[in-house]
Design a protein around this motif. Structure first.
Motif, PDB file in Angstrom:
ATOM      1  N   TYR A 156       0.836  -1.205   0.000  1.00 42.88           N
ATOM      2  CA  TYR A 156       0.000   0.000   0.000  1.00 42.88           C
ATOM      3  C   TYR A 156       0.871   1.255   0.000  1.00 42.88           C
ATOM      4  CZ  TYR A 156      -3.315   3.521   1.596  1.00 42.88           C
ATOM      5  OH  TYR A 156      -4.069   4.649   1.705  1.00 42.88           O
ATOM      6  N   SER A 157       1.875   1.293   0.860  1.00 40.88           N
ATOM      7  CA  SER A 157       2.773   2.449   0.933  1.00 40.88           C
ATOM      8  C   SER A 157       3.531   2.631  -0.385  1.00 40.88           C
ATOM      9  CB  SER A 157       3.751   2.273   2.096  1.00 40.88           C
ATOM     10  OG  SER A 157       4.644   3.348   2.155  1.00 40.88           O
ATOM     11  N   PHE A 158       3.948   1.527  -0.986  1.00 36.02           N
ATOM     12  CA  PHE A 158       4.665   1.584  -2.254  1.00 36.02           C
ATOM     13  C   PHE A 158       3.792   2.208  -3.346  1.00 36.02           C
ATOM     14  CE2 PHE A 158       6.555  -0.170  -6.121  1.00 36.02           C
ATOM     15  CZ  PHE A 158       7.903   0.003  -5.874  1.00 36.02           C
ATOM     16  N   ILE A 159       2.547   1.759  -3.432  1.00 37.28           N
ATOM     17  CA  ILE A 159       1.634   2.276  -4.463  1.00 37.28           C
ATOM     18  C   ILE A 159       1.317   3.753  -4.219  1.00 37.28           C
ATOM     19  CG2 ILE A 159      -0.733   2.103  -5.343  1.00 37.28           C
ATOM     20  CD1 ILE A 159      -0.442  -0.963  -4.915  1.00 37.28           C
ATOM     21  N   ILE A 160       1.052   4.118  -2.971  1.00 41.03           N
ATOM     22  CA  ILE A 160       0.753   5.515  -2.655  1.00 41.03           C
ATOM     23  C   ILE A 160       1.947   6.404  -2.979  1.00 41.03           C
ATOM     24  CG2 ILE A 160       0.279   7.117  -0.748  1.00 41.03           C
ATOM     25  CD1 ILE A 160      -2.148   5.508  -1.713  1.00 41.03           C
ATOM     26  N   SER A 161       3.164   5.917  -2.728  1.00 39.93           N
ATOM     27  CA  SER A 161       4.366   6.695  -3.038  1.00 39.93           C
ATOM     28  C   SER A 161       4.513   6.911  -4.534  1.00 39.93           C
ATOM     29  CB  SER A 161       5.601   5.980  -2.493  1.00 39.93           C
ATOM     30  OG  SER A 161       5.528   5.861  -1.110  1.00 39.93           O
ATOM     31  N   ILE A 162       4.259   5.882  -5.306  1.00 37.51           N
ATOM     32  CA  ILE A 162       4.359   6.014  -6.763  1.00 37.51           C
ATOM     33  C   ILE A 162       3.329   7.021  -7.278  1.00 37.51           C
ATOM     34  CG2 ILE A 162       3.969   4.793  -8.936  1.00 37.51           C
ATOM     35  CD1 ILE A 162       5.347   2.385  -7.698  1.00 37.51           C
ATOM     36  N   GLY A 177       1.977   9.457  -5.542  1.00 37.13           N
ATOM     37  CA  GLY A 177       2.381  10.776  -5.065  1.00 37.13           C
ATOM     38  C   GLY A 177       3.486  11.385  -5.907  1.00 37.13           C
ATOM     39  N   ILE A 178       4.430  10.564  -6.330  1.00 38.66           N
ATOM     40  CA  ILE A 178       5.508  11.064  -7.193  1.00 38.66           C
ATOM     41  C   ILE A 178       4.955  11.390  -8.578  1.00 38.66           C
ATOM     42  CG2 ILE A 178       7.633  10.408  -8.391  1.00 38.66           C
ATOM     43  CD1 ILE A 178       8.387   8.821  -5.850  1.00 38.66           C
ATOM     44  N   HIS A 179       4.084  10.533  -9.082  1.00 41.56           N
ATOM     45  CA  HIS A 179       3.538  10.719 -10.429  1.00 41.56           C
ATOM     46  C   HIS A 179       2.670  11.980 -10.525  1.00 41.56           C
ATOM     47  CE1 HIS A 179       2.169   9.569 -14.405  1.00 41.56           C
ATOM     48  NE2 HIS A 179       0.915   9.702 -14.011  1.00 41.56           N
ATOM     49  N   ASN A 180       1.815  12.202  -9.526  1.00 44.29           N
ATOM     50  CA  ASN A 180       0.909  13.360  -9.564  1.00 44.29           C
ATOM     51  C   ASN A 180       1.580  14.659  -9.181  1.00 44.29           C
ATOM     52  OD1 ASN A 180      -1.193  11.751 -10.365  1.00 44.29           O
ATOM     53  ND2 ASN A 180      -2.108  11.612  -8.341  1.00 44.29           N
ATOM     54  N   GLY A 181       2.613  14.590  -8.376  1.00 41.34           N
ATOM     55  CA  GLY A 181       3.271  15.805  -7.922  1.00 41.34           C
ATOM     56  C   GLY A 181       2.497  16.441  -6.779  1.00 41.34           C
ATOM     57  N   PRO A 182       3.030  17.521  -6.222  1.00 36.46           N
ATOM     58  CA  PRO A 182       2.376  18.160  -5.075  1.00 36.46           C
ATOM     59  C   PRO A 182       1.197  19.038  -5.499  1.00 36.46           C
ATOM     60  CG  PRO A 182       4.340  19.355  -5.654  1.00 36.46           C
ATOM     61  CD  PRO A 182       4.303  18.156  -6.556  1.00 36.46           C
ATOM     62  N   LYS A 183       0.286  19.226  -4.561  1.00 35.36           N
ATOM     63  CA  LYS A 183      -0.791  20.190  -4.764  1.00 35.36           C
ATOM     64  C   LYS A 183      -0.270  21.529  -4.264  1.00 35.36           C
ATOM     65  CE  LYS A 183      -5.711  20.750  -4.098  1.00 35.36           C
ATOM     66  NZ  LYS A 183      -6.933  20.106  -3.579  1.00 35.36           N
ATOM     67  N   LEU A 209       9.018   5.270  -0.628  1.00 34.43           N
ATOM     68  CA  LEU A 209       9.153   4.208  -1.624  1.00 34.43           C
ATOM     69  C   LEU A 209      10.268   3.243  -1.236  1.00 34.43           C
ATOM     70  CD1 LEU A 209       7.866   3.663  -4.483  1.00 34.43           C
ATOM     71  CD2 LEU A 209       9.888   4.744  -5.414  1.00 34.43           C
ATOM     72  N   ILE A 210      11.402   3.777  -0.839  1.00 33.54           N
ATOM     73  CA  ILE A 210      12.544   2.939  -0.435  1.00 33.54           C
ATOM     74  C   ILE A 210      12.209   2.150   0.831  1.00 33.54           C
ATOM     75  CG2 ILE A 210      14.915   3.022   0.442  1.00 33.54           C
ATOM     76  CD1 ILE A 210      15.291   5.475  -1.462  1.00 33.54           C
ATOM     77  N   MET A 211      11.616   2.824   1.824  1.00 34.56           N
ATOM     78  CA  MET A 211      11.294   2.134   3.080  1.00 34.56           C
ATOM     79  C   MET A 211      10.245   1.054   2.874  1.00 34.56           C
ATOM     80  SD  MET A 211      11.484   4.996   6.082  1.00 34.56           S
ATOM     81  CE  MET A 211      10.411   6.183   5.328  1.00 34.56           C
ATOM     82  N   SER A 212       9.271   1.281   2.016  1.00 30.44           N
ATOM     83  CA  SER A 212       8.262   0.253   1.774  1.00 30.44           C
ATOM     84  C   SER A 212       8.855  -0.941   1.034  1.00 30.44           C
ATOM     85  CB  SER A 212       7.076   0.824   1.013  1.00 30.44           C
ATOM     86  OG  SER A 212       7.448   1.250  -0.276  1.00 30.44           O
ATOM     87  N   ALA A 213       9.805  -0.697   0.144  1.00 26.24           N
ATOM     88  CA  ALA A 213      10.472  -1.813  -0.534  1.00 26.24           C
ATOM     89  C   ALA A 213      11.291  -2.646   0.457  1.00 26.24           C
ATOM     90  CB  ALA A 213      11.362  -1.288  -1.661  1.00 26.24           C
ATOM     91  N   VAL A 214      11.997  -1.973   1.360  1.00 21.66           N
ATOM     92  CA  VAL A 214      12.758  -2.684   2.388  1.00 21.66           C
ATOM     93  C   VAL A 214      11.815  -3.463   3.299  1.00 21.66           C
ATOM     94  CG1 VAL A 214      14.240  -2.356   4.419  1.00 21.66           C
ATOM     95  CG2 VAL A 214      14.731  -1.125   2.308  1.00 21.66           C
ATOM     96  N   GLN A 215      10.700  -2.846   3.684  1.00 14.44           N
ATOM     97  CA  GLN A 215       9.729  -3.526   4.535  1.00 14.44           C
ATOM     98  C   GLN A 215       9.175  -4.765   3.843  1.00 14.44           C
ATOM     99  OE1 GLN A 215       6.439  -1.114   5.833  1.00 14.44           O
ATOM    100  NE2 GLN A 215       5.316  -2.854   6.650  1.00 14.44           N
ATOM    101  N   ALA A 216       8.887  -4.674   2.566  1.00 19.15           N
ATOM    102  CA  ALA A 216       8.364  -5.826   1.825  1.00 19.15           C
ATOM    103  C   ALA A 216       9.378  -6.957   1.806  1.00 19.15           C
ATOM    104  CB  ALA A 216       7.997  -5.412   0.401  1.00 19.15           C
ATOM    105  N   VAL A 217      10.654  -6.640   1.610  1.00 22.28           N
ATOM    106  CA  VAL A 217      11.698  -7.670   1.613  1.00 22.28           C
ATOM    107  C   VAL A 217      11.805  -8.315   2.992  1.00 22.28           C
ATOM    108  CG1 VAL A 217      14.191  -8.037   1.414  1.00 22.28           C
ATOM    109  CG2 VAL A 217      13.001  -6.679  -0.306  1.00 22.28           C
ATOM    110  N   LEU A 218      11.807  -7.505   4.042  1.00 20.77           N
ATOM    111  CA  LEU A 218      11.907  -8.051   5.394  1.00 20.77           C
ATOM    112  C   LEU A 218      10.696  -8.912   5.752  1.00 20.77           C
ATOM    113  CD1 LEU A 218      13.376  -5.003   7.349  1.00 20.77           C
ATOM    114  CD2 LEU A 218      14.555  -7.108   6.683  1.00 20.77           C
ATOM    115  N   CYS A 219       9.511  -8.496   5.342  1.00 17.50           N
ATOM    116  CA  CYS A 219       8.314  -9.301   5.610  1.00 17.50           C
ATOM    117  C   CYS A 219       8.344 -10.612   4.824  1.00 17.50           C
ATOM    118  CB  CYS A 219       7.060  -8.510   5.282  1.00 17.50           C
ATOM    119  SG  CYS A 219       6.703  -7.209   6.482  1.00 17.50           S
ATOM    120  N   ALA A 220       8.855 -10.575   3.600  1.00 18.01           N
ATOM    121  CA  ALA A 220       8.978 -11.807   2.828  1.00 18.01           C
ATOM    122  C   ALA A 220       9.969 -12.766   3.493  1.00 18.01           C
ATOM    123  CB  ALA A 220       9.416 -11.488   1.398  1.00 18.01           C
TER     124      ALA A 220
END
Length: 144
Positions: free
Chosen positions: A47-53, A55-61, A106-117
């Protein structure tokens, strides 16, 4: 976060007889529960990974002038063109802040996914193989 920690701290109090005198179920059940917690963590990381992507894609309001707050960079067209970041008049330096925040997430969610796996794999091994370090308690031969 507290419940899984208490479960794993309680593992040291389990003997090789398991739970309620049933051999092989105490520690294995705890390892099975660790798989469930790892799966929940993996879903949260996804979820965090998708939200980060997004957020980066849409840019800030931001305020693009005269109080008009909008997503000025929808479509990710701002990433390769730092010269257009000045389109956002307020808040000041929102684009670098937005990129830094979501890249870190994005980086932290990727690390979390690896650790959970890794924890899920560890839990699977613990569930199916058990703890082979039991001494001769409950009439065992040294293995469970």
């Amino acid at each position: 976060m507290v419940f899984p920690a208490l479960v794993f701290l309680g593992l040291k109090n389990n003997d090789c007889c398991g739970c309620c005198g049933n051999e092989k179920c105490g520690r294995r059940f705890a390892m099975l529960s660790s798989i469930l917690f790892a799966a929940i963590g993996f879903v949260g990381a996804g979820y965090s990974f998708i939200i980060s992507i997004v957020g980066i894609h849409n840019g800030p309001k931001c305020d693009v002038g005269s109080g008009n707050w909008t997503y000025a960079f929808e479509g990710g067209n701002y990433l390769g063109h730092p010269s257009i970041w000045s389109t956002c008049e307020a808040p000041k330096d929102i684009v670098p802040w937005n990129l830094t925040l979501f890249c870190l997430l994005l980086i932290m969610s990727a690390v979390q996914a690896v650790l959970c796996a890794i924890q899920a794999i560890n839990g699977l091994i613990g569930t199916f193989c058990g703890d082979c370090k039991c001494s001769s308690c409950c009439g065992g031969e040294g293995t469970v």
